[in-house]
Design a protein around this motif. Structure first.
Motif, PDB file in Angstrom:
ATOM      1  N   VAL A 117       0.863  -1.469   0.127  1.00 39.78           N
ATOM      2  CA  VAL A 117       0.084  -0.146   0.089  1.00 39.78           C
ATOM      3  C   VAL A 117       0.886   1.121   0.043  1.00 39.78           C
ATOM      4  CG1 VAL A 117      -1.594   1.385   1.329  1.00 39.78           C
ATOM      5  CG2 VAL A 117      -1.930  -1.025   1.248  1.00 39.78           C
ATOM      6  N   LYS A 118       0.658   2.243  -0.977  1.00 37.12           N
ATOM      7  CA  LYS A 118       1.347   3.343  -0.973  1.00 37.12           C
ATOM      8  C   LYS A 118       0.669   4.616  -0.555  1.00 37.12           C
ATOM      9  CE  LYS A 118       5.247   1.573  -3.841  1.00 37.12           C
ATOM     10  NZ  LYS A 118       6.172   1.978  -3.039  1.00 37.12           N
ATOM     11  N   ILE A 119       1.178   5.618  -0.053  1.00 39.19           N
ATOM     12  CA  ILE A 119       0.686   6.843   0.374  1.00 39.19           C
ATOM     13  C   ILE A 119       1.233   8.095  -0.688  1.00 39.19           C
ATOM     14  CG2 ILE A 119      -0.146   8.544   1.874  1.00 39.19           C
ATOM     15  CD1 ILE A 119      -1.168   6.023   2.389  1.00 39.19           C
ATOM     16  N   TRP A 120       0.571   8.906  -1.093  1.00 39.77           N
ATOM     17  CA  TRP A 120       1.182   9.877  -2.140  1.00 39.77           C
ATOM     18  C   TRP A 120       0.417  11.265  -1.780  1.00 39.77           C
ATOM     19  CZ3 TRP A 120       3.711   7.201  -6.249  1.00 39.77           C
ATOM     20  CH2 TRP A 120       3.366   5.941  -6.757  1.00 39.77           C
ATOM     21  N   THR A 121       1.414  12.200  -2.100  1.00 43.31           N
ATOM     22  CA  THR A 121       0.851  13.561  -2.243  1.00 43.31           C
ATOM     23  C   THR A 121       0.300  13.897  -3.637  1.00 43.31           C
ATOM     24  OG1 THR A 121       3.003  14.574  -3.081  1.00 43.31           O
ATOM     25  CG2 THR A 121       2.320  14.556  -0.791  1.00 43.31           C
ATOM     26  N   LEU A 122      -0.575  14.761  -4.011  1.00 48.08           N
ATOM     27  CA  LEU A 122      -1.381  15.133  -5.228  1.00 48.08           C
ATOM     28  C   LEU A 122      -0.303  15.450  -6.294  1.00 48.08           C
ATOM     29  CD1 LEU A 122      -4.435  16.991  -4.367  1.00 48.08           C
ATOM     30  CD2 LEU A 122      -4.347  14.524  -4.828  1.00 48.08           C
ATOM     31  N   ASP A 123       0.931  15.658  -6.186  1.00 52.22           N
ATOM     32  CA  ASP A 123       1.864  15.848  -6.994  1.00 52.22           C
ATOM     33  C   ASP A 123       2.550  14.620  -7.477  1.00 52.22           C
ATOM     34  OD1 ASP A 123       3.674  15.404  -4.806  1.00 52.22           O
ATOM     35  OD2 ASP A 123       4.570  17.310  -5.182  1.00 52.22           O
ATOM     36  N   GLY A 124       2.140  13.482  -6.919  1.00 56.08           N
ATOM     37  CA  GLY A 124       3.009  12.080  -7.230  1.00 56.08           C
ATOM     38  C   GLY A 124       3.918  11.824  -6.380  1.00 56.08           C
ATOM     39  N   THR A 125       4.323  12.470  -5.256  1.00 53.70           N
ATOM     40  CA  THR A 125       5.332  12.003  -4.350  1.00 53.70           C
ATOM     41  C   THR A 125       4.840  10.847  -3.509  1.00 53.70           C
ATOM     42  OG1 THR A 125       6.297  14.408  -4.398  1.00 53.70           O
ATOM     43  CG2 THR A 125       7.017  12.999  -2.542  1.00 53.70           C
ATOM     44  N   CYS A 126       5.542  10.013  -3.575  1.00 49.69           N
ATOM     45  CA  CYS A 126       5.181   8.715  -2.453  1.00 49.69           C
ATOM     46  C   CYS A 126       5.702   8.926  -1.197  1.00 49.69           C
ATOM     47  CB  CYS A 126       5.848   7.159  -2.997  1.00 49.69           C
ATOM     48  SG  CYS A 126       5.267   5.946  -1.881  1.00 49.69           S
ATOM     49  N   THR A 127       4.965   9.031  -0.131  1.00 55.68           N
ATOM     50  CA  THR A 127       5.573   9.754   1.200  1.00 55.68           C
ATOM     51  C   THR A 127       5.500   8.449   1.997  1.00 55.68           C
ATOM     52  OG1 THR A 127       3.392   9.899   1.902  1.00 55.68           O
ATOM     53  CG2 THR A 127       4.421  11.873   1.065  1.00 55.68           C
ATOM     54  N   ALA A 128       4.979   7.140   1.650  1.00 57.08           N
ATOM     55  CA  ALA A 128       4.887   6.074   2.657  1.00 57.08           C
ATOM     56  C   ALA A 128       4.666   4.837   1.784  1.00 57.08           C
ATOM     57  CB  ALA A 128       4.056   6.337   3.821  1.00 57.08           C
ATOM     58  N   THR A 129       5.264   3.684   2.209  1.00 55.90           N
ATOM     59  CA  THR A 129       5.020   2.454   1.807  1.00 55.90           C
ATOM     60  C   THR A 129       4.761   1.411   2.917  1.00 55.90           C
ATOM     61  OG1 THR A 129       6.510   2.873  -0.315  1.00 55.90           O
ATOM     62  CG2 THR A 129       5.562   0.554   0.038  1.00 55.90           C
ATOM     63  N   PHE A 130       3.587   0.679   2.692  1.00 56.82           N
ATOM     64  CA  PHE A 130       3.310  -0.138   3.751  1.00 56.82           C
ATOM     65  C   PHE A 130       3.547  -1.509   3.351  1.00 56.82           C
ATOM     66  CE2 PHE A 130      -0.671   2.643   5.131  1.00 56.82           C
ATOM     67  CZ  PHE A 130       0.174   3.604   5.565  1.00 56.82           C
ATOM     68  N   TYR A 131       4.526  -2.386   3.954  1.00 52.61           N
ATOM     69  CA  TYR A 131       4.798  -3.714   3.705  1.00 52.61           C
ATOM     70  C   TYR A 131       4.106  -4.666   4.849  1.00 52.61           C
ATOM     71  CZ  TYR A 131       8.531  -1.412   0.794  1.00 52.61           C
ATOM     72  OH  TYR A 131       9.102  -0.702   0.057  1.00 52.61           O
ATOM     73  N   GLY A 132       3.649  -5.823   4.116  1.00 53.19           N
ATOM     74  CA  GLY A 132       3.226  -6.981   5.311  1.00 53.19           C
ATOM     75  C   GLY A 132       2.053  -7.989   4.652  1.00 53.19           C
ATOM     76  N   HIS A 133       1.722  -7.158   3.595  1.00 54.42           N
ATOM     77  CA  HIS A 133       0.868  -8.544   2.718  1.00 54.42           C
ATOM     78  C   HIS A 133       1.635  -9.468   2.217  1.00 54.42           C
ATOM     79  CE1 HIS A 133      -3.300  -7.439   3.416  1.00 54.42           C
ATOM     80  NE2 HIS A 133      -3.182  -6.133   3.446  1.00 54.42           N
ATOM     81  N   ALA A 134       1.389 -10.666   1.952  1.00 54.09           N
ATOM     82  CA  ALA A 134       1.930 -11.701   1.446  1.00 54.09           C
ATOM     83  C   ALA A 134       1.753 -11.912  -0.165  1.00 54.09           C
ATOM     84  CB  ALA A 134       2.114 -12.998   1.962  1.00 54.09           C
ATOM     85  N   SER A 135       0.545 -10.959  -0.708  1.00 56.56           N
ATOM     86  CA  SER A 135       0.238 -11.053  -2.002  1.00 56.56           C
ATOM     87  C   SER A 135      -0.529  -9.795  -2.501  1.00 56.56           C
ATOM     88  CB  SER A 135      -0.629 -12.254  -2.174  1.00 56.56           C
ATOM     89  OG  SER A 135      -1.017 -12.679  -3.676  1.00 56.56           O
ATOM     90  N   SER A 136      -1.238  -9.716  -3.549  1.00 58.11           N
ATOM     91  CA  SER A 136      -1.615  -8.563  -4.291  1.00 58.11           C
ATOM     92  C   SER A 136      -2.460  -7.907  -3.271  1.00 58.11           C
ATOM     93  CB  SER A 136      -2.483  -8.794  -5.609  1.00 58.11           C
ATOM     94  OG  SER A 136      -1.469  -9.452  -6.450  1.00 58.11           O
ATOM     95  N   VAL A 137      -2.718  -6.491  -3.191  1.00 54.61           N
ATOM     96  CA  VAL A 137      -3.534  -5.801  -2.526  1.00 54.61           C
ATOM     97  C   VAL A 137      -4.553  -4.957  -3.597  1.00 54.61           C
ATOM     98  CG1 VAL A 137      -3.773  -3.585  -0.856  1.00 54.61           C
ATOM     99  CG2 VAL A 137      -1.932  -5.246  -0.623  1.00 54.61           C
ATOM    100  N   TYR A 138      -5.871  -5.453  -3.205  1.00 57.74           N
ATOM    101  CA  TYR A 138      -6.617  -5.479  -4.101  1.00 57.74           C
ATOM    102  C   TYR A 138      -7.639  -4.354  -3.810  1.00 57.74           C
ATOM    103  CZ  TYR A 138      -6.649  -8.773  -8.171  1.00 57.74           C
ATOM    104  OH  TYR A 138      -6.035  -9.160  -9.312  1.00 57.74           O
ATOM    105  N   SER A 139      -7.673  -3.894  -2.588  1.00 59.20           N
ATOM    106  CA  SER A 139      -8.702  -2.802  -2.238  1.00 59.20           C
ATOM    107  C   SER A 139      -8.084  -2.231  -0.936  1.00 59.20           C
ATOM    108  CB  SER A 139     -10.143  -3.611  -1.425  1.00 59.20           C
ATOM    109  OG  SER A 139     -10.996  -2.663  -1.089  1.00 59.20           O
ATOM    110  N   VAL A 140      -8.405  -0.845  -0.786  1.00 60.52           N
ATOM    111  CA  VAL A 140      -7.703   0.068   0.221  1.00 60.52           C
ATOM    112  C   VAL A 140      -8.858   0.872   0.369  1.00 60.52           C
ATOM    113  CG1 VAL A 140      -6.037   1.722   0.649  1.00 60.52           C
ATOM    114  CG2 VAL A 140      -5.502  -0.217  -0.880  1.00 60.52           C
TER     115      VAL A 140
END
Length: 579
Positions: A334-357
């Motif tokens: 899961v990634k968090i972004w500002t509106l200009d496209g800067t990635c501010t955080a990445t969440f690691y923990g799932h062992a497969s694809s993330v389909y819903s946030v």
């Protein structure tokens, strides 16, 4: 000197140069940290001086009712109340009362919550009141004393790499904390400005006070909105006289302040009497977006920004309340972004694809994955809970109005969970994957499935209706502001339904499956498709715009608070579109 020695010396020089550059960067960061700390201390000093001027016992005018509260109670937790008191701009009236445009009875429970050292059992309405006043848990907040310890222990040219990294994390958190505090300050001041324009009402002898902005939510044709227009003068010092039931009018104001459908149900007759336009939860969101002067989407729309930090397909995109964007991807993050496209955080923990946030009301983020789990995260990426129970991939995650979480899965079921991961109900009825789950404004749940049907359920899992009409998987379901339901399908169409299951329209134009739907502020519908496009439709099924730019399936579409669109795609990107 042999070539091995020369190579070794060369590498050492390179490492030393890198270290020296890193050392300079660290010193700059330390200086910045010191400046931030000084700025914070100055703000705290000014805040404490203003609070020292506030009396120990505070008189409040809560919706027209006098409430007396201790300053220590109102300051017990950081909230909208503490921010307003420390701003110095929340001014008392001539009787020494601070006005708050809320329901007095619910505010009494807020005071109980502040005074209690234990978690109180709160109703849904009371919990929403706490949320309005910012009294929900916010994890991961940096403590300023920690930054001072970091300065003392981690300063100097001989700092170790690991310690330096810790200090850099402190700097980043301090910057986020400063930004958060500034945002809260602005929000509190905006609310204080709203409170300056008040209207007093005398409802059969009971005094109510509210704001012009609250009454204007009733709609242009309402008599209450007319009272806020300034064209009328109150008959007496007690305000405008209204000859209606006192208790019922409290629910009318509660409805205008919050948009709660429960309040609407209790006083439907009163809403008709006052000419108040009924608001669904969807319409309430649209009203917030209206201030951005959103225009109808046309062929002039185009892509303004592309986010390209995910390594594989992006399946879900949603906007957070702080304006940032959250995405879920096949790269298991899961990634968090500002509106200009800067990635501010990445969440690691799932062992497969993330389909819903999705974002929860307490500010946490929930994600559903093909690893069969749901995870709850703080916004700094800390996983605080994992839900186990589904026996196949989780395709859809939402939060219900009672605070619980609903999920749809390839195991053909819908599950309801408390936020600690306890499964309280399982809905059986679909014969294939449940791809989409939403809650209607009437509280019922709607699901779309690979079995080609749409089902409506009560919260206890009783299926009350099944819509049949699509000829392939139903990927997406959304509620429209007119109370109808829109669905998107692998059969390349979008269908519009009444709540009794009557299909009133079919939109044809996509050349491949429709994966995602969103209703837009102007009343249009956006659809994302496997044909790599987004189409914008009017409610009569006319396609007014086609957005092209993705190189693979468009998997998720959402409207942002500024009226732009955000889309996620299997081409590993997220795009922002504007008009």
């Amino acid at each position: 000197m042999n070539s091995v020695d020369e190579l070794t010396r060369s590498r050492l020089r390179e490492h030393r140069e890198v270290f020296e550059r890193y050392e300079r960067d660290c010193l700059a960061k330390v200086q910045k940290l010191e400046e931030r700390t000084q700025q914070y201390k100055e703000q705290q000093r000014e805040r404490e001086e203003r609070l020292a001027q506030v009396p120990a016992q505070i008189l409040l005018n809560v919706g027209g009712q006098v409430v007396k509260a201790a300053k220590s109670t109102l300051l017990k937790r950081e909230s909208l109340l503490s921010e307003m008191l420390s701003s110095g701009k929340w001014q008392a009236d001539k009787e020494g009362r601070l006005f708050l445009d809320r329901d007095a009875d619910k505010f009494d429970r807020v005071l109980d919550y502040l005074q209690s050292d234990k978690e109180l059992r709160m109703t849904e309405e009371e919990s929403e009141e706490l949320e309005f006043l910012w009294l929900y848990s916010e994890e991961g907040r940096i403590k300023m004393e920690d930054t001072e310890r970091a300065q003392t222990t981690e300063r100097g040219l001989d700092m170790q790499y690991r310690e330096t990294e810790k200090m850099m994390t402190v700097v980043q958190k301090m910057e986020k904390e400063t930004e958060r505090r500034e945002q809260k300050r602005r929000q509190a001041e905006e609310y204080i400005e709203e409170l300056r324009e008040t209207v007093v009402l005398d409802v059969r002898g009971k005094r109510y006070m509210t704001t012009k902005k609250t009454l204007q939510k009733a709609g242009e044709s309402s008599m209450l909105s007319a009272l806020a227009s300034g064209r009328w003068t109150a008959e007496t010092a007690e305000g405008y006289y209204i000859d209606r039931n006192k208790a019922s009018f409290a629910y009318v104001l509660d409805y205008l302040r919050t948009g709660r459908w429960e309040a609407e149900q209790k006083v439907a007759e009163e809403l008709v009497f006052f000419g108040i336009e009924k608001m669904s939860a969807v319409q309430e969101r649209q009203a917030k977006r209206a201030k951005h002067c959103v225009k109808m989407w046309t062929t002039e729309a185009g892509c303004t920004t592309t986010f390209s930090d995910h390594e594989r397909c992006v399946y879900s995109v949603t906007q957070l309340r702080n304006g940032h964007i959250a995405t879920g991807s096949e790269d298991e993050t899961v990634k968090i972004w500002t509106l200009d496209g800067t990635c501010t955080a990445t969440f690691y923990g799932h062992a497969s694809s993330v389909y819903s946030v999705t974002e929860l009301r307490n500010g946490h983020i929930a994600s559903g994955s093909t690893d069969k789990t749901v995870k709850i995260w703080t916004q700094d990426g800390t996983c605080i809970a994992t839900f186990f129970g589904h026996t196949a991939p989780v395709w859809s995650v939402i939060q219900l109005r009672n605070g619980h979480i609903a999920t749809g899965s390839r195991d053909n079921t819908v599950k309801i969970w408390t936020q600690d991961g306890t499964c309280t109900a399982t809905f059986f009825g679909h014969t294939s994957d449940v791809y989409s789950v939403i809650q209607l404004s009437n509280g019922h749940i709607v699901t779309g499935s690979a079995d080609k049907t749409v089902k409506i359920w009560t919260l206890d899992g009783t299926c009350t209706s099944t819509f049949s009409g699509h000829t392939d998987c139903v990927y997406s379901v959304t509620e429209l502001s007119n109370g109808h339901i829109a669905t998107g399908s692998e059969d390349k169409t979008v269908k519009i339904w009444t709540l009794d299951g009557t299909c009133t329209a079919t939109f044809s134009g996509h050349t491949d499956g429709v994966r995602s739907l969103a209703e837009l502020s102007y009343g249009q519908i956006a659809s994302g498709s496997d044909d790599k496009t987004v189409k914008i439709w009017s409610l009569d099924g006319t396609c007014t715009a086609t957005l092209s730019g993705h190189n693979d399936s468009v998997t998720s579409v959402t409207e942002l608070s500024n009226g732009q669109l955000a889309t996620a795609s299997e081409d590993s990107s997220v795009k922002i579109w504007g008009q």
